[in-house]
Design an enzyme around this catalytic site. Sequence first.
Site, PDB file in Angstrom:
ATOM      1  N   LYS A  85       0.813  -1.225   0.000  1.00  0.00           N
ATOM      2  CA  LYS A  85       0.000   0.000   0.000  1.00  0.00           C
ATOM      3  C   LYS A  85       0.842   1.269   0.000  1.00  0.00           C
ATOM      4  O   LYS A  85       0.438   2.300  -0.533  1.00  0.00           O
ATOM      5  CB  LYS A  85      -0.947  -0.007   1.192  1.00  0.00           C
ATOM      6  CG  LYS A  85      -2.105  -0.979   1.012  1.00  0.00           C
ATOM      7  CD  LYS A  85      -3.204  -0.719   2.018  1.00  0.00           C
ATOM      8  CE  LYS A  85      -4.457  -1.506   1.658  1.00  0.00           C
ATOM      9  NZ  LYS A  85      -4.315  -2.934   2.032  1.00  0.00           N
ATOM     10  N   GLU A 138     -10.024   7.137   3.525  1.00  0.00           N
ATOM     11  CA  GLU A 138     -10.893   6.209   4.241  1.00  0.00           C
ATOM     12  C   GLU A 138     -10.073   4.962   4.541  1.00  0.00           C
ATOM     13  O   GLU A 138      -9.083   4.680   3.857  1.00  0.00           O
ATOM     14  CB  GLU A 138     -12.106   5.842   3.385  1.00  0.00           C
ATOM     15  CG  GLU A 138     -11.905   4.688   2.406  1.00  0.00           C
ATOM     16  CD  GLU A 138     -10.869   4.915   1.325  1.00  0.00           C
ATOM     17  OE1 GLU A 138     -10.612   6.084   0.983  1.00  0.00           O
ATOM     18  OE2 GLU A 138     -10.306   3.918   0.833  1.00  0.00           O
ATOM     19  N   SER A 195       1.501  -9.845  -0.855  1.00  0.00           N
ATOM     20  CA  SER A 195       1.188  -8.415  -0.772  1.00  0.00           C
ATOM     21  C   SER A 195       1.565  -7.793   0.562  1.00  0.00           C
ATOM     22  O   SER A 195       1.820  -6.589   0.640  1.00  0.00           O
ATOM     23  CB  SER A 195      -0.302  -8.190  -1.048  1.00  0.00           C
ATOM     24  OG  SER A 195      -1.093  -9.015  -0.209  1.00  0.00           O
TER      25      SER A 195
HETATM   26  C1  LIG Z   1      -5.198  -3.901   1.546  1.00  0.00           C
HETATM   27  C2  LIG Z   1      -4.491  -5.149   1.271  1.00  0.00           C
HETATM   28  C3  LIG Z   1      -4.853  -5.989   0.211  1.00  0.00           C
HETATM   29  C4  LIG Z   1      -6.041  -5.728  -0.672  1.00  0.00           C
HETATM   30  O1  LIG Z   1      -5.975  -4.587  -1.428  1.00  0.00           O
HETATM   31  P1  LIG Z   1      -5.741  -4.588  -2.997  1.00  0.00           P
HETATM   32  O2  LIG Z   1      -6.004  -3.192  -3.386  1.00  0.00           O
HETATM   33  O3  LIG Z   1      -6.686  -5.555  -3.600  1.00  0.00           O
HETATM   34  O4  LIG Z   1      -4.332  -4.995  -3.228  1.00  0.00           O
HETATM   35  C5  LIG Z   1      -4.099  -7.126  -0.027  1.00  0.00           C
HETATM   36  N1  LIG Z   1      -3.043  -7.453   0.761  1.00  0.00           N
HETATM   37  C6  LIG Z   1      -2.667  -6.670   1.792  1.00  0.00           C
HETATM   38  C7  LIG Z   1      -1.496  -7.087   2.616  1.00  0.00           C
HETATM   39  C8  LIG Z   1      -3.371  -5.503   2.091  1.00  0.00           C
HETATM   40  O5  LIG Z   1      -2.992  -4.748   3.132  1.00  0.00           O
END
Ligand SMILES: *Cc1c(COP(=O)(O)O)cnc(C)c1O
Length: 402
Positions: free
Chosen positions: A91, A113, A379
């Site tokens: 993010k 948000e 992610s």
């Molecule tokens: C917020 C988040 C997501 C989901 O958000 P996307 O916009 O779909 O990438 C996925 N993995 C993590 C670790 C997150 O914090």
Amino acid sequence: MKQSYLVDQNGYYGEFGGAYVPEILYSTVEALKEQYLGIMESEEFKQEYMELLNDYVGRPSPLYRAARMSERYGCELYLKREDLNHTGAHKINNTVGQILLAKKMGKKRIIAETGAGQHGVAVATVCALMDMPCVVYQGALDVERQHVNVERMKMLGAEVRPVFTGNHTLKDATNEAIRDWCCHPHDTFYIIGSTVGPHPYPDIVARLQSIISKEIKEQLARKTGRDYPDYLIACIGGGSNAAGTIYHYIDDERVKIVLAEAGGQGADTSHTAATIHAGSVGILHGSRTLVMQTPDGQIMEAESISAGLDYPGIGPMHANMAVKKRATVYAINDDEAIRAAFELTRTEGIIPALESAHAIAALGKMHFNSNDVVVLTVSGRGDKDVETYLANKAMAGEYGTF
Ligand SMILES: *Cc1c(COP(=O)(O)O)cnc(C)c1O
């Protein structure tokens, strides 16, 4: 002309996208639309953005060949390690870029948000870095459930405003952020956390996250002698880490795209966040996309064990890829994600975020040739989810007995 899965000149991805905003925001969104490409493609922006990504976020993130997992699934599996970024997820790639954009547009105040608080923390972080006032709207129920992230945001200097309308969750927080934006359209920049919202936001976020696939290209070329994989796998909430993972391959049909959305207790139950499986066309947060809604158009509450995937919509880019079959989409249920998180932990020594565990679980639904090169984006890291993992270790099969 060959069709592209990237945004068109009108802000659409096929039939999805657009900018459905209140009249009062029209000129603000229009100004953003007119300026964003010029700013983001300027040498000055690119230089500042890349310097922050390298020295502050810690990029490039490693592309790691997961030997034990490769053996288990009969493929060449590489993990793109977004979990190693500052603040623990992808993010920050986006918030670093959007705050630079806000500054170049002369904005003085940041709003956002947040649901679970991960995006809120990433926004509060860059606001501390750039010394800008920051207001984060969060559903009152989420404020209660995500105590640690609320304290992190406050420690970083943000004001967290609990939202008591609706179900006191993410979509209510989003409505409140939009309301704030309507009252302060001239001095305020709204940092959106995923590839959602009115055009040009999905394109802005996809471009800022596209560093992920730019690095994958270079790293794969170096490691395998070929700059593209056979498969790309990512989890999707709104779709930003997936957009970043696929961006530079999106129109390259040699590369198969696999998305993992949150099935919750099952995509055919009412306890799900599997928007692509269970949703229908509607308008949410300023964009025409797939939405989980009642027959009369009321937005339904999404449900998943993973707070970051708990969203009743999906980015328009992904909605288009799903209906055109460019992407294969799996709904991964809570228990499958928990098990996959434990599996990665024990096999590679990496505790993934619960969101990322959905992508890991997709491996078990696929069939590979032994020389297939598979790149899967982790992610985020799982520190924030340890309590959930422990509370649900009964779902982890043989890994849960400790
Ligand atoms: C917020 C988040 C997501 C989901 O958000 P996307 O916009 O779909 O990438 C996925 N993995 C993590 C670790 C997150 O914090």
